[in-house]
Scaffold this motif. Sequence first.
Motif, PDB file in Angstrom:
ATOM      1  N   LEU A  36      17.468  -6.804   0.803  1.00 21.41           N
ATOM      2  CA  LEU A  36      16.418  -7.043   1.792  1.00 21.41           C
ATOM      3  C   LEU A  36      15.197  -6.180   1.487  1.00 21.41           C
ATOM      4  O   LEU A  36      14.053  -6.648   1.594  1.00 21.41           O
ATOM      5  CB  LEU A  36      16.945  -6.726   3.190  1.00 21.41           C
ATOM      6  CG  LEU A  36      15.945  -6.836   4.343  1.00 21.41           C
ATOM      7  CD1 LEU A  36      15.373  -8.251   4.428  1.00 21.41           C
ATOM      8  CD2 LEU A  36      16.603  -6.433   5.659  1.00 21.41           C
ATOM      9  N   ALA A  37      15.426  -4.938   1.095  1.00 22.98           N
ATOM     10  CA  ALA A  37      14.323  -4.030   0.770  1.00 22.98           C
ATOM     11  C   ALA A  37      13.482  -4.579  -0.381  1.00 22.98           C
ATOM     12  O   ALA A  37      12.254  -4.479  -0.374  1.00 22.98           O
ATOM     13  CB  ALA A  37      14.866  -2.650   0.424  1.00 22.98           C
ATOM     14  N   ARG A  38      14.141  -5.172  -1.355  1.00 18.91           N
ATOM     15  CA  ARG A  38      13.402  -5.751  -2.485  1.00 18.91           C
ATOM     16  C   ARG A  38      12.462  -6.856  -2.014  1.00 18.91           C
ATOM     17  O   ARG A  38      11.315  -6.954  -2.465  1.00 18.91           O
ATOM     18  CB  ARG A  38      14.385  -6.313  -3.512  1.00 18.91           C
ATOM     19  CG  ARG A  38      15.140  -5.275  -4.318  1.00 18.91           C
ATOM     20  CD  ARG A  38      16.063  -5.950  -5.319  1.00 18.91           C
ATOM     21  NE  ARG A  38      16.854  -4.999  -6.073  1.00 18.91           N
ATOM     22  CZ  ARG A  38      17.785  -5.343  -6.955  1.00 18.91           C
ATOM     23  NH1 ARG A  38      18.039  -6.643  -7.167  1.00 18.91           N
ATOM     24  NH2 ARG A  38      18.459  -4.425  -7.612  1.00 18.91           N
ATOM     25  N   CYS A  39      12.958  -7.674  -1.090  1.00 17.07           N
ATOM     26  CA  CYS A  39      12.133  -8.775  -0.583  1.00 17.07           C
ATOM     27  C   CYS A  39      10.956  -8.250   0.242  1.00 17.07           C
ATOM     28  O   CYS A  39       9.860  -8.812   0.199  1.00 17.07           O
ATOM     29  CB  CYS A  39      12.978  -9.713   0.269  1.00 17.07           C
ATOM     30  SG  CYS A  39      14.321 -10.552  -0.628  1.00 17.07           S
ATOM     31  N   LEU A  40      11.183  -7.178   0.974  1.00 13.07           N
ATOM     32  CA  LEU A  40      10.133  -6.646   1.843  1.00 13.07           C
ATOM     33  C   LEU A  40       8.998  -6.004   1.059  1.00 13.07           C
ATOM     34  O   LEU A  40       7.895  -5.848   1.584  1.00 13.07           O
ATOM     35  CB  LEU A  40      10.729  -5.624   2.813  1.00 13.07           C
ATOM     36  CG  LEU A  40      11.608  -6.192   3.926  1.00 13.07           C
ATOM     37  CD1 LEU A  40      12.283  -5.073   4.700  1.00 13.07           C
ATOM     38  CD2 LEU A  40      10.781  -7.067   4.872  1.00 13.07           C
ATOM     39  N   ARG A  41       9.256  -5.631  -0.173  1.00 14.28           N
ATOM     40  CA  ARG A  41       8.203  -5.004  -0.972  1.00 14.28           C
ATOM     41  C   ARG A  41       7.030  -5.946  -1.205  1.00 14.28           C
ATOM     42  O   ARG A  41       5.901  -5.497  -1.408  1.00 14.28           O
ATOM     43  CB  ARG A  41       8.773  -4.549  -2.324  1.00 14.28           C
ATOM     44  CG  ARG A  41       9.719  -3.364  -2.224  1.00 14.28           C
ATOM     45  CD  ARG A  41       9.988  -2.743  -3.575  1.00 14.28           C
ATOM     46  NE  ARG A  41      10.971  -1.683  -3.488  1.00 14.28           N
ATOM     47  CZ  ARG A  41      12.207  -1.751  -3.966  1.00 14.28           C
ATOM     48  NH1 ARG A  41      12.612  -2.856  -4.579  1.00 14.28           N
ATOM     49  NH2 ARG A  41      13.046  -0.741  -3.840  1.00 14.28           N
ATOM     50  N   ASN A  74       4.869  -0.101   1.936  1.00 11.30           N
ATOM     51  CA  ASN A  74       4.633  -1.174   2.909  1.00 11.30           C
ATOM     52  C   ASN A  74       3.582  -0.755   3.936  1.00 11.30           C
ATOM     53  O   ASN A  74       3.698   0.304   4.552  1.00 11.30           O
ATOM     54  CB  ASN A  74       5.941  -1.529   3.621  1.00 11.30           C
ATOM     55  CG  ASN A  74       5.818  -2.738   4.526  1.00 11.30           C
ATOM     56  OD1 ASN A  74       5.215  -2.666   5.578  1.00 11.30           O
ATOM     57  ND2 ASN A  74       6.389  -3.855   4.087  1.00 11.30           N
ATOM     58  N   ASP A  75       2.570  -1.588   4.112  1.00  8.99           N
ATOM     59  CA  ASP A  75       1.501  -1.266   5.059  1.00  8.99           C
ATOM     60  C   ASP A  75       1.442  -2.259   6.212  1.00  8.99           C
ATOM     61  O   ASP A  75       0.407  -2.412   6.856  1.00  8.99           O
ATOM     62  CB  ASP A  75       0.149  -1.199   4.344  1.00  8.99           C
ATOM     63  CG  ASP A  75      -0.234  -2.521   3.696  1.00  8.99           C
ATOM     64  OD1 ASP A  75       0.585  -3.465   3.720  1.00  8.99           O
ATOM     65  OD2 ASP A  75      -1.356  -2.618   3.161  1.00  8.99           O
ATOM     66  N   ARG A  76       2.592  -2.934   6.503  1.00 10.64           N
ATOM     67  CA  ARG A  76       2.639  -3.904   7.592  1.00 10.64           C
ATOM     68  C   ARG A  76       3.643  -3.522   8.681  1.00 10.64           C
ATOM     69  O   ARG A  76       3.388  -3.723   9.860  1.00 10.64           O
ATOM     70  CB  ARG A  76       3.007  -5.294   7.046  1.00 10.64           C
ATOM     71  CG  ARG A  76       1.980  -5.877   6.102  1.00 10.64           C
ATOM     72  CD  ARG A  76       0.680  -6.200   6.815  1.00 10.64           C
ATOM     73  NE  ARG A  76       0.848  -7.266   7.791  1.00 10.64           N
ATOM     74  CZ  ARG A  76      -0.104  -7.666   8.622  1.00 10.64           C
ATOM     75  NH1 ARG A  76      -1.284  -7.064   8.603  1.00 10.64           N
ATOM     76  NH2 ARG A  76       0.109  -8.651   9.481  1.00 10.64           N
ATOM     77  N   LEU A  77       4.785  -2.985   8.282  1.00 12.93           N
ATOM     78  CA  LEU A  77       5.822  -2.650   9.258  1.00 12.93           C
ATOM     79  C   LEU A  77       5.338  -1.579  10.235  1.00 12.93           C
ATOM     80  O   LEU A  77       4.854  -0.523   9.823  1.00 12.93           O
ATOM     81  CB  LEU A  77       7.075  -2.141   8.547  1.00 12.93           C
ATOM     82  CG  LEU A  77       8.065  -3.183   8.013  1.00 12.93           C
ATOM     83  CD1 LEU A  77       9.175  -2.498   7.228  1.00 12.93           C
ATOM     84  CD2 LEU A  77       8.661  -4.003   9.146  1.00 12.93           C
ATOM     85  N   GLN A 136       4.672   9.049   3.361  1.00 11.31           N
ATOM     86  CA  GLN A 136       3.635   8.276   2.677  1.00 11.31           C
ATOM     87  C   GLN A 136       3.250   7.020   3.457  1.00 11.31           C
ATOM     88  O   GLN A 136       2.614   6.125   2.925  1.00 11.31           O
ATOM     89  CB  GLN A 136       4.112   7.900   1.274  1.00 11.31           C
ATOM     90  CG  GLN A 136       4.482   9.090   0.408  1.00 11.31           C
ATOM     91  CD  GLN A 136       4.982   8.680  -0.963  1.00 11.31           C
ATOM     92  OE1 GLN A 136       4.418   7.793  -1.608  1.00 11.31           O
ATOM     93  NE2 GLN A 136       6.041   9.322  -1.429  1.00 11.31           N
ATOM     94  N   ASN A 137       3.668   6.946   4.719  1.00  8.58           N
ATOM     95  CA  ASN A 137       3.433   5.757   5.523  1.00  8.58           C
ATOM     96  C   ASN A 137       2.525   6.087   6.699  1.00  8.58           C
ATOM     97  O   ASN A 137       2.769   7.046   7.424  1.00  8.58           O
ATOM     98  CB  ASN A 137       4.777   5.210   6.031  1.00  8.58           C
ATOM     99  CG  ASN A 137       4.649   3.905   6.766  1.00  8.58           C
ATOM    100  OD1 ASN A 137       4.164   3.851   7.878  1.00  8.58           O
ATOM    101  ND2 ASN A 137       5.098   2.833   6.132  1.00  8.58           N
ATOM    102  N   ASP A 138       1.493   5.280   6.888  1.00 10.47           N
ATOM    103  CA  ASP A 138       0.567   5.522   8.002  1.00 10.47           C
ATOM    104  C   ASP A 138       0.509   4.338   8.962  1.00 10.47           C
ATOM    105  O   ASP A 138      -0.479   4.156   9.680  1.00 10.47           O
ATOM    106  CB  ASP A 138      -0.829   5.850   7.490  1.00 10.47           C
ATOM    107  CG  ASP A 138      -1.417   4.746   6.618  1.00 10.47           C
ATOM    108  OD1 ASP A 138      -0.738   3.713   6.428  1.00 10.47           O
ATOM    109  OD2 ASP A 138      -2.545   4.915   6.123  1.00 10.47           O
ATOM    110  N   MET A 139       1.608   3.531   9.003  1.00  9.96           N
ATOM    111  CA  MET A 139       1.654   2.363   9.878  1.00  9.96           C
ATOM    112  C   MET A 139       2.826   2.400  10.869  1.00  9.96           C
ATOM    113  O   MET A 139       2.710   1.908  11.985  1.00  9.96           O
ATOM    114  CB  MET A 139       1.752   1.077   9.051  1.00  9.96           C
ATOM    115  CG  MET A 139       0.482   0.715   8.304  1.00  9.96           C
ATOM    116  SD  MET A 139      -0.908   0.375   9.408  1.00  9.96           S
ATOM    117  CE  MET A 139      -0.331  -1.093  10.241  1.00  9.96           C
TER     118      MET A 139
END
Length: 270
Positions: free
Chosen positions: A75-80, A110-113, A137-140
Amino acid sequence: MQGNVNQAHYDFREALGLDPSDRHVEQLKDETADQLRETERVEQQQFATQIHAAGQLATLAFTDQQLGPQGAKLLARCLRTNDTVQTLRLDGCYIRSYGAEMLGQVLKTNDRLTDLSLCRNAIQGAGLAKLAEGLLQNDMMAFLDLSHNTINDRGSAAFAEMLKENTALREVHLNHNQLTFDSITSFATCLKKNKSLEKLSFAHNLLGSECIWRLASVCIGHESLRDVDLRGFKLSTETERQIAEKTKYKRCHFKLGMLDPIPKLECPLY
């Protein structure tokens, strides 16, 4: 060293009654590896199909489907490469710490979740630390639910340190885990640097009155915190009265008491 390896290889074949020069074992190993790779490819394609079928839907839920660590990896691969899913619910999927690590890798890019729910996944402290690496490293990501796992003090320090730098998280649920005084000490220290968190839950962990006071001393005057859930600890009447008096006119609301009893969860140990 090479001679020892070759000798062990020969002894293994001899024990099985095989000719030392027989290539059948290597062939079987190669065929098995090919089958595993093909199975993984098919499963990943199934995830990709489900995500594609969701179209422009912002929420993707696999609740109680028991994907396991390998399913989380696929699933993680697809979310990339996905740019539509904003809310991901994986409650009761038993992705364990390895699955959390795979999702932590996704969070780095990922910048959408914005919402991630990982309740009842048998995630331990090591998985929490890997999620913290991604969140650095995530700002979302604004909402994170890690309740009803087996998270202990291992990894909590890394997660607390992440809160010093992260400015996106607004709500974090760590209730019904195995955090102790050491974890609370780390969180209390790092919360002094955080200016964005609004809601935090430590309900039903392995805490006591000293932990309550340690958190209260930081949260009472916190710049952004509005709600701290510390239910699940039996406090003396006098301690509850003192905390209520200290927090009476403060912006941060504390939830205390023995409400919200721990439910019985059927979580496989394998």
